[in-house]
Every structure is written in C-alpha cells, then in structure tokens.
Write an enzyme that holds these catalytic residues in place. Structure first.
Site, PDB file in Angstrom:
ATOM      1  CG  HIS A 296      -1.760   1.211   1.345  1.00 14.72           C
ATOM      2  ND1 HIS A 296      -1.358   2.306   2.064  1.00 14.72           N
ATOM      3  CD2 HIS A 296      -2.931   1.531   0.774  1.00 14.72           C
ATOM      4  CE1 HIS A 296      -2.282   3.245   1.956  1.00 14.72           C
ATOM      5  NE2 HIS A 296      -3.245   2.795   1.181  1.00 14.72           N
ATOM      6  NE  ARG A 402      -4.427   0.552  -7.474  1.00 12.00           N
ATOM      7  CZ  ARG A 402      -3.212   0.732  -8.015  1.00 12.00           C
ATOM      8  NH1 ARG A 402      -2.762   1.942  -8.235  1.00 12.00           N
ATOM      9  NH2 ARG A 402      -2.462  -0.302  -8.332  1.00 12.00           N
ATOM     10  NE  ARG A 458      -9.416  -1.240  -9.324  1.00  6.80           N
ATOM     11  CZ  ARG A 458      -8.249  -1.511  -8.744  1.00  6.80           C
ATOM     12  NH1 ARG A 458      -7.405  -2.327  -9.317  1.00  6.80           N
ATOM     13  NH2 ARG A 458      -7.931  -0.946  -7.601  1.00  6.80           N
ATOM     14  CD  GLU A 587      -7.002  -7.372 -10.882  1.00  3.40           C
ATOM     15  OE1 GLU A 587      -5.996  -6.811 -10.434  1.00  3.40           O
ATOM     16  OE2 GLU A 587      -8.147  -6.914 -10.725  1.00  3.40           O
ATOM     17  N   GLY A 608      -3.738  -6.418 -14.741  1.00  3.70           N
ATOM     18  CA  GLY A 608      -3.379  -5.973 -13.388  1.00  3.70           C
ATOM     19  C   GLY A 608      -2.254  -6.877 -12.927  1.00  3.70           C
ATOM     20  CB  THR A 609       1.251  -7.068 -14.024  1.00  3.50           C
ATOM     21  OG1 THR A 609       1.428  -5.657 -13.986  1.00  3.50           O
ATOM     22  CG2 THR A 609       0.978  -7.524 -15.436  1.00  3.50           C
ATOM     23  CG  ASN A 610       0.421  -4.248  -9.032  1.00  3.07           C
ATOM     24  OD1 ASN A 610       1.505  -4.241  -9.599  1.00  3.07           O
ATOM     25  ND2 ASN A 610      -0.286  -3.161  -8.807  1.00  3.07           N
ATOM     26  CG  ASP A 611      -4.348  -8.361  -7.402  1.00  6.22           C
ATOM     27  OD1 ASP A 611      -3.993  -8.845  -6.311  1.00  6.22           O
ATOM     28  OD2 ASP A 611      -5.038  -7.335  -7.495  1.00  6.22           O
ATOM     29  CB  CYS A 673      -3.341  -0.417 -15.009  1.00 10.67           C
ATOM     30  SG  CYS A 673      -4.462  -1.651 -14.363  1.00 10.67           S
TER      31      CYS A 673
HETATM   32  C1  PEP Z   1      -3.085  -4.884 -10.209  1.00 10.01           C
HETATM   33  O1  PEP Z   1      -3.459  -5.827  -9.516  1.00 10.01           O
HETATM   34  O2  PEP Z   1      -2.090  -4.936 -10.953  1.00 10.01           O
HETATM   35  C2  PEP Z   1      -3.797  -3.598 -10.154  1.00 10.01           C
HETATM   36  C3  PEP Z   1      -3.465  -2.612 -10.949  1.00 10.01           C
HETATM   37  O3  PEP Z   1      -4.749  -3.459  -9.188  1.00 10.01           O
HETATM   38  P1  PEP Z   1      -4.407  -3.179  -7.625  1.00 10.01           P
HETATM   39  O4  PEP Z   1      -2.953  -2.871  -7.544  1.00 10.01           O
HETATM   40  O5  PEP Z   1      -5.265  -2.043  -7.232  1.00 10.01           O
HETATM   41  O6  PEP Z   1      -4.801  -4.479  -6.999  1.00 10.01           O
HETATM   42 MG    MG Z   2      -5.423  -5.754  -8.633  1.00  9.73          MG
END
Ligand code: PEP
Ligand code: MG
Length: 715
Positions: A296, A402, A458, A587, A608-611, A673
């Site tokens: 975060h 977001r 989103r 994602e 959503g490449t973070n998830d 993103c």
């Molecule tokens: C992600 O998961 O890549 C994404 C952009 O969403 P968040 O970071 O808000 O989960």
């Molecule tokens: Mg995500």
C-alpha cells in the site's frame, strides 16, 4: 610503514622499506593460505585472473547487477595487458578523464592527473590530483597526443568517454576507455549535443538515455555534498523515488498535525493502510518496516510522487511508545531522519535536499521519443491533482482510477463505513446515496483534467474490512450514525475478518454480492460524463468502466448486466447520446487462460500485473519482501517479480490472453496498469506482445514514454 617512517607518500619509502613490506605481505599470505606466495609469474598471473572471476559473485557485484538489470548469467571477462609505469620518476604520471562533464554534460575535457604515481594513487585519494589542464604544462607533448586520442575515441564510440591513462617517461599509454557514467541531466545534454554535432540521429539519441535515470529529474534530491558526508544507518526498498528529510512521526494524525504547524515530517509506520492517506500526503517521506514494492505505502506514495522507503525489516518498532531502534540507536518522535526513495537508504539526522530542475533538453528528448513510440502511455491516477500532474508529464489518458482511493477523506469514509455496516439493501442504498455525489464530483474533475482523453474507472476492489474503523472513537461515531450499539458494530467488524483478504471478498465479488455498489458507481460515472460532455462539445467523453478481479465469464456477465442496465437508463433519462465501454482487468490466471470467453463480453482488457504476479507465483505482494533477499542470495531469483515483469510466466499468461482474446473481439483494446507499466524492461515486453498502452503512476510517465520509444527503436 609510512607512519613508521613519518612520510606521506609511497614514493617517499626506500627500497629497503619496500623489501621489508614485501616480506610482511608474504608472511601474511602464508599465514592465511598455508603456502608460500608463488614466485612463478605465470602462477601469479593466473591467481590474479581467478581473483577477478571470483569477484563476479561478491555481494556488492550482485547488488549492482540487480540495480542495473544485468543478468548474472552474462558472466565477466578479464583483460590482461602489459603494465605501463607512471611512478618511475617525475617524467611519469597517471590520470583519469572524461571527454565531457559527467555532471552537466558540458563539452569540455574533465579529469585529474598525478605526477609520479600509479592509478591507485588517484583513486585512493592519498594525494590530491591536479586538474587535467595542468598536464599540458608538465607534459605538453603527451597532453597534445592525449587530446587527439580523446577526439578519436569520441568520434569512434560517438559517446562521452571515461578514460584512464599513464605517462611513462613522457610517453602516453591509454589503459582503458568506456562510455562514461553520467547524471540524468548530463545524459540529456550529451544526447542532444551529439545530435546537433551531427554525430547521432534523433533515434540514437533517444536510445542512449537510461529511462530509469529520468526519475532523478522529477523529484527533490539530497544535496550532493551533504550526502557524501553521510553514512546510511539502514536500508529498505527504494519504493518511491526522491529524497526526504524531516522529523519522525508515528501516526497519520500526528503527521497532519505537525505538518499544519509548519514542521517537515517523515512518517514511520509498521505498514500503512488506507486510513493513513492524509498523513502520507502531509509527510515529506514515508518509511515502513513491512511491505514490498507493491505494498500500500509503495503504490500510494508513487502515485503521490512522495518519497517512500518500504520494508526496512531491521527497524525494531515500538509504535505504542512512539520509538524504534535501528543500527543500535533509539529514535523518538521529533528526531530527524533522512530517507532516499531511490536507493532505499536511511540516514540519521538531517541532510539538505534540493529541488530538481528540468533542463530544456528534457523536452527535446521527450518530443523525439513520442515520434518513435507505438505504445500509448496512460497514467494511474485517482485524484484530479494526480491526473493534472500526469497530463503535464505527457499522459494520454487514465488507465486506472482506483475508486477506493476516493473514499479516504474523513467525511467520505464515514458514509462508506455506513455502507459497509448496513444490514439491509435499503440501509446500504441510503449510505450509497451519500457517496454518489462525491464520486460524481471527482469523476467530473478527472474528465476535466483529461480534456477528452480516455479515462478508465475501475470499480471498487479492496476487501471491505480495510475501511472499517479501528479506534474506539470512530467505532462509536459509526454506531451512533447507524443507531446501533458499539458491541453490534464490533461484532460486525469481526464478521468481516478474513484469513486471506487478498483472495477473499474483494474485486468483482463485491459487486456480485452488493450490486447496489456497482449501480451507484455506474450512475456516478455516467452522470459525470454527461455533464462534462455537455460543457465541452469538442471533446469525446467516452467512459471506460473496468471490472476488477474477474476469473470467469459469468462473473463479468453478472456485473456487466448491472452496469449496462444502469448506464442505459441514465443516458435515456438524460436524453443524450453517450458511448461507454465495459472492460475487465485480467489479474487472475484463470481469466488469462479463458480470455477467449471473456473477450466476447469485454470491450477491453487491462492487465493488473500486481495481482497477476501475486496469484501466478502464489507470493503475497505485501509480504514477499521478507524472503526475496534469500532468493537473490540463493540465485533462485535475480529480480523482484513485483517490480520487473516475469516475462517467462506472468508474461506467458499475458500473451496467451491476447492471442485468445483478439480473434474473438477485433475491437478489443489491451493495456497494463500494474506497477510494471512504468518499468522499462516490462514496457519493452508490452510493446513486443502488442499491447495498446501502458499505464503507470504520474511520475513514471516520462520513463514509460522513453522506454516505449526505445522498445519501438530496438525491435
Ligand atoms: C493490479 O493488480 O495490478 C492492479 C493494478 O490493481 P491493484 O494494484 O489495485 O490491486
Ligand atoms: Mg489488482
């Protein structure tokens, strides 16, 4: 020996002194290695060569490679060359020089020279070298030859050179040359000058700039001299670049309070949560004990352009007593600390910062980059201020807003909590009615800031428990607002607890269980778009509504139905014409693998490449920092997959999704993103697999523009 003899320089020692020293070294060698120092020169040479190869694996080299994206597998090479001696008398000497100023880029010979010395004497700083210009007086002929060589080398490599040389009995020997390291500002000036001098094309100039270095031009930095005098007391992840210096505070409330009375503060937390946002905004920098590059604190700080060092596990935190220990020292509220969000370094006390200046060449390079790139560059922005900043930095749209970040402010979070704690649909709708005008107002401002460029909004994504109050006062407030007892609210909060919230009740699952949330958000988006379109007939306002965390086509159909019915009703009621799109984030691996089904219902995909990284690896994006260091040491990983896209695994899922999705829906547009959207090597990959755009935090937009241009030039 020098101390014993009362002399300053090596050359002041006698032959006997040196013999004695050599004897001592040999004894030391024998003590450590167990055999005599070899007399055979071939054996000595092989020993030296092996030592260089061994150095490939020392910790410093490993860290350097990781920071500079150099694969371990490349290995290294050793050059063997015959020795020239700069220390054979006063007609000898040695020096280092740059063909242009590595700090400013100015076209002038820069360097240092020492008479009767070896290269090591220049580097070690025992003797103060003289400026290179003085060499002309001491060795006019060698100097003339040297300047001719400089020109020849620059013309050959068509780049600024960093050279080492020796003069032995007045004769010049060149020891090495390489493209010189330079500041970001110098890099831009040199690239532009080389174009103006006819040495490089615009394309080549664009390709010469290291995109990541642009970061330093966009954020405040530590004053270079002050930094030289400082030693780091700890290190975390360089999560959001820039330099910050301020007094330590331990809570968001304190950060705001201290800030309001004119103090500069650094917020130090175990980790941050959405409730800390206002405090984060009020701080010069943020330092957290836990959390990785997509935690975060890291994501939000990067979005705000605020310096952040995350995951410094060496800090022993005592939040309750407002103190922590680091490197054996106890730090209290109000003590000064300085942090560097680019290197992750933490310094004791106060180091002065200077504002970054953007030189004129920056614009020239960016304009060239824009000519060559194919990928569009959007931004991840949640507030009109972020969006405006990103536009200034060249963003061509918003790729991710977001919406949950719009609920953090105090009056909004109260209404949001009422929504979460509602018992019935009616209660929830009443709370949502309070939120709707806020959302609509924010969306209007976003559309205004983007001047008709695309805006992807989103829908609500995070687990709801992130928003529930934690302190007694807020719980009481909520109880009063809801006409419930404190105990009832506490029970409700407990019921929201999840063992694994990132895989729990979040994303589109919220819209499936509470369609009224999606309804409210749709109304806010569409009403905002209608209003802004009315005010600006020359813009095309076409909302892109994005549903998060889809894993199955039926989920998307379910939520999309709510969105479309609500949107169409709003548009009909307003009696206007308005186009909008409904797309999805990809994602979850299952979404990528079933992208042919999903593409039949989606107007766009956004990775959503973070998830997607979290779920593909099965690594928590918030906790992986704890074990990744061991992975680097064990050579399992060379990089943090949350910072640099894993092209082999996660990338394969992305390629699969595109290959499956595009044939089903030829209008499908595709972006990214996740945090990787601002990472140069990941941007290059996105170019290669045919994405339409990348989206990244505002301050990374110039980096992505340059990286996208380089991808187009190199591929
Ligand atoms: C992600 O998961 O890549 C994404 C952009 O969403 P968040 O970071 O808000 O989960
Ligand atoms: Mg995500």
């Amino acid at each position: 020996m020098k101390e014993k003899k009362g002399v300053t320089y090596d050359v002041d020692l006698t032959a006997d002194d040196l013999k004695e020293l050599a004897g001592q070294f040999k004894a030391e060698y024998k003590g450590k290695i167990g055999s005599d120092f070899p007399d055979d020169p071939k054996e000595q040479l092989m020993g030296a060569i092996k030592a260089v190869f061994r150095s490939w694996d020392n910790p410093r080299a490993n860290v350097y490679r990781r920071d500079n994206d150099i694969p371990y597998s490349w290995g290294t090479a050793v050059n063997v060359q015959s020795m020239a001696f700069g220390n054979m008398g006063d007609d000898c000497g040695t020096g280092v020089a740059f063909t242009r100023d590595p700090a400013t880029g100015e076209r002038k010979l820069m360097g240092e020279f020492l008479v009767n010395a070896q290269g090591e004497d220049v580097v070690a700083g025992v003797r103060t070298p003289m400026p290179i210009a003085k060499m002309e007086q001491e060795f006019p002929e060698a100097f003339k030859e040297f300047t001719d060589v400089c020109k020849k080398l620059e013309d050959h490599y068509r780049d600024m050179q960093d050279m080492e040389f020796t003069v032995e009995n007045k004769k010049l020997y060149m020891l090495q040359t390489r493209n010189g390291k330079r500041t970001a500002q110098a890099a831009l000036k040199i690239a532009c000058d080389l174009v103006d001098e006819g040495m490089r094309t615009e394309e080549e100039a664009v390709a010469m700039i290291e995109p990541r270095n642009l970061d330093t031009l966009l954020h405040p930095q530590f004053d270079a001299t002050a930094l030289k005098a400082a030693t780091p007391v700890g290190k975390g992840l360089g999560a959001s670049p820039g330099a910050a210096c301020g007094k330590i505070v331990f809570s968001a409330e304190d950060a705001v309070e201290w800030h309001d009375r004119g103090e500069k503060v650094v917020l130090v937390r175990l980790e941050t949560s959405p409730e800390d946002i206002t405090g984060m905004k009020a701080s010069q920098g943020i330092l957290t004990v836990r959390g990785g590059m997509t935690s975060h604190a890291a994501v939000v700080a990067r979005g705000m352009g605020t310096c952040c060092v995350s995951g410094c596990g060496d800090i022993a935190m005592d939040e309750e007593n407002k103190k922590f220990t680091l490197a054996g020292k106890e730090y209290h509220e109000g003590d000064f600390i300085s942090i560097d969000g680019s290197t992750g370094n933490i310094y004791d006390g106060e180091i002065a910062t200077v504002d970054a200046t953007i030189a004129g060449e920056f614009g020239r390079i960016m304009a060239w980059a824009d000519k060559f790139r194919v990928l569009k560059v959007r931004t991840n922005a949640d507030t009109p201020a972020d969006a405006k900043k990103a536009r200034e930095l060249g963003a061509e749209g918003i790729g991710l807003c977001r919406t949950e970040h719009m609920f953090f402010e105090e009056d909004r979070i109260a209404a949001f909590r009422e929504m979460i704690c509602a018992d019935t649909v009616e209660e929830r709708e009443a709370a949502l009615d309070k939120i709707l005008p806020y959302q609509q107002g924010d969306f209007e401002k976003l559309y205004e800031a983007l001047e008709g460029c695309p805006v992807t909004i989103r829908f609500l994504d995070p687990p709801l428990h992130e928003f529930v109050p934690t302190d007694e006062e807020d719980i009481e407030k909520l109880a009063n607002a809801q006409n419930k007892s404190v105990d009832e609210i506490k029970t409700l909060i407990d019921s929201l607890h999840e063992f694994n919230p990132m895989m729990g009740h979040r994303g589109c699952r919220l819209a499936v269980t509470y369609p009224e949330i999606a309804k409210m958000q749709t109304k806010a988006v569409i009403r905002a778009a209608i209003n802004v379109q009315k005010a600006h007939a020359d813009w095309t306002v076409k909302p892109e509504i994005m549903i998060p965390l889809i894993c199955d086509i039926k989920e998307l159909k379910n939520v999309k139905k709510v969105v479309v019915e609500t949107a169409d009703a709003e548009i009909a009621a307003a009696g206007v014409k308005l186009d909008y799109e409904v797309g999805t984030m990809i994602e979850i691996p299952r979404a990528a693998l079933t992208a042919d089904e999903i593409a039949s219902e989606a107007d766009f995909f956004c990775f959503g490449t973070n998830d997607l990284t979290q779920m593909t690896f099965g690594f928590s994006r918030d906790d992986s920092g704890k074990f990744l260091d061991a992975y680097y040491d064990a050579k399992i990983f060379e990089n943090d997959p949350f910072a640099k896209l894993d092209q082999t695994g996660v990338g394969k899922l992305m390629e699969t999704a595109i290959k499956l999705g595009k044939p089903v829906n030829d209008k499908l547009h595709v972006g990214i993103c996740g945090e990787h959207g601002g990472d140069p090597s990941s941007v290059e990959f996105c170019h290669k697999i045919g994405l339409d755009y990348v989206s990244c935090s505002p301050f990374r937009v110039p980096i992505a523009r340059l990286a996208a241009a380089q991808a187009a030039i190199n591929n």
